[in-house]
Scaffold this motif. Sequence first.
Motif, mmCIF file in Angstrom:
data_model
loop_
_atom_site.group_PDB
_atom_site.id
_atom_site.type_symbol
_atom_site.label_atom_id
_atom_site.label_comp_id
_atom_site.label_asym_id
_atom_site.label_seq_id
_atom_site.Cartn_x
_atom_site.Cartn_y
_atom_site.Cartn_z
ATOM 1 N N ASP A 104 39.995 32.961 39.491
ATOM 2 C CA ASP A 104 41.123 32.388 39.361
ATOM 3 C C ASP A 104 41.171 31.398 40.499
ATOM 4 O OD1 ASP A 104 41.299 34.030 41.682
ATOM 5 O OD2 ASP A 104 43.041 35.011 40.921
ATOM 6 N N ARG A 150 42.514 31.593 43.535
ATOM 7 C CA ARG A 150 41.986 32.298 44.693
ATOM 8 C C ARG A 150 40.615 32.219 44.705
ATOM 9 N NH1 ARG A 150 41.794 37.208 47.512
ATOM 10 N NH2 ARG A 150 41.532 37.087 49.753
ATOM 11 N N GLY A 151 40.106 32.742 43.841
ATOM 12 C CA GLY A 151 38.502 33.010 43.718
ATOM 13 C C GLY A 151 37.528 31.923 43.551
ATOM 14 N N LEU A 193 37.626 31.096 47.341
ATOM 15 C CA LEU A 193 36.546 31.817 47.896
ATOM 16 C C LEU A 193 35.112 31.377 47.582
ATOM 17 C CD1 LEU A 193 38.706 35.044 47.653
ATOM 18 C CD2 LEU A 193 38.166 33.657 49.863
ATOM 19 N N ALA A 206 35.677 39.496 49.941
ATOM 20 C CA ALA A 206 37.025 39.262 49.685
ATOM 21 C C ALA A 206 37.163 38.747 47.941
ATOM 22 C CB ALA A 206 37.748 38.249 50.262
ATOM 23 N N PHE A 207 35.830 37.777 47.836
ATOM 24 C CA PHE A 207 35.811 37.308 46.570
ATOM 25 C C PHE A 207 35.446 38.245 45.317
ATOM 26 C CE2 PHE A 207 32.264 35.595 43.914
ATOM 27 C CZ PHE A 207 32.820 34.604 43.189
ATOM 28 N N ASN A 218 38.877 40.275 44.844
ATOM 29 C CA ASN A 218 39.932 39.378 44.187
ATOM 30 C C ASN A 218 39.583 39.684 42.565
ATOM 31 O OD1 ASN A 218 41.921 37.162 44.134
ATOM 32 N ND2 ASN A 218 40.232 36.231 43.221
ATOM 33 N N GLU A 234 42.100 42.100 41.804
ATOM 34 C CA GLU A 234 43.587 41.512 42.056
ATOM 35 C C GLU A 234 43.882 40.446 40.697
ATOM 36 O OE1 GLU A 234 45.323 41.379 45.286
ATOM 37 O OE2 GLU A 234 46.858 40.902 43.446
ATOM 38 N N HIS A 235 43.043 39.709 40.297
ATOM 39 C CA HIS A 235 43.217 38.905 38.917
ATOM 40 C C HIS A 235 43.320 39.907 37.975
ATOM 41 C CE1 HIS A 235 41.229 35.485 36.481
ATOM 42 N NE2 HIS A 235 42.587 35.680 36.286
ATOM 43 N N LEU A 289 43.633 47.796 45.523
ATOM 44 C CA LEU A 289 42.340 47.285 46.246
ATOM 45 C C LEU A 289 41.793 47.869 47.582
ATOM 46 C CD1 LEU A 289 43.317 44.777 44.239
ATOM 47 C CD2 LEU A 289 42.677 43.316 46.284
#
Length: 347
Positions: free
Chosen positions: A46, A48-49, A52, A220-221, A224, A227-228, A239
């Motif tokens: 996404d 953010r990804g 990252l 974090a990647f 995420n 999260e997506h 998470l």
Amino acid sequence: MAAVERALERLADTGRRHPDEQALLSSVLEGLRRRPKRISPVWFYDERGSCLFDEICELPEYYLTRVELSILRSRLSEIAASVGPDLCVIEPGSGTSTKTRMLLDALERPAAYVPVDVACEHLEAAAERLRGEHRGLKVHAICADFTAPFRIPEIAPFHNRLVYFPGSTIGNFDRHEAVQLLSHLRRVARGGSMLIGVDMVKDRHVMVAAYDDAAGVTAAFNLNALEHLNRRLGSDFDLAGFHHRAVWNAVSSRIEMHLVSRQRQLVRIGDDFVCFAAGEALVSEYSHKYTQETFAAMAGEAGWHIGQVWTDPREWFSVQRLVADCSTISAGDRGCRVHARRPSDTA
Ligand code: AVI
């Protein structure tokens, strides 16, 4: 990626499940019912990804981008000369990177550039920028999933085709899928050639560190992706209940990225629930690493032979020119008969 986003955006007003969303949910659930559980790496990307991932490419531990760029910088004129002039360059995957610009700048009179990606707006904006930078280059962006058949318009019908597939993306497909993808790209190349970035087997500590960096960006990647999934499918992954792990699987010659459940937990996905045991791993990505022999064998199964290999002094990464093996090309794949192989192409 964008296709996932678009399919789900259409649902916003309806309150019902669109068939596309139902298909996405079903495929996620199908992966989560496997042993080990799996999700597709497309969930990384996404907005953010994608940011990252750009950060990952700059990390000291993530050698892949840096080493591939160093090979291109030092061997670019040789690489460009080996593929020849007047090419129609087709790039599966996002084509906005430094590597694409470097190649197009080095090629002799490139005739056309055709990037293929599902991130349509991003792709068209990048194509527009390239049109401005390379006057005379026909740029035609195709919004499509490059792993499935797509149609290339005849914008440069009499030019040899070059498929450009850098970044070791091939490593993210398991062997069977990779052979299928390479065969598909051979048909796309129509008897032409391919330049491909291939990550090589090396010290396992170097490989693991590249996928488990000290700053925690890859962690974090990886997280995420959950999260997506939550945002787009309405699942309720906690998470904090998972941690990132990167392991080297020597038997399959790949780094595996896992999301490991910290405790026994139930996760709701659509109308279903999926149970995770404490310590159970969800596989989010494979990143295969090759020796020259294993890569050549895989490419050979897909109807390619190795024309040339450029590597760095430590042989960590390679850029390879593959040449379509004409004996495996069907009558419908025009081009092979038209463009004879150069003597240097013989393996
Ligand atoms: C996109 N692909 C080649 C990357 C890789 O190295 O397999 C994705 C990645 N995953 C974690 N870090 C980078």
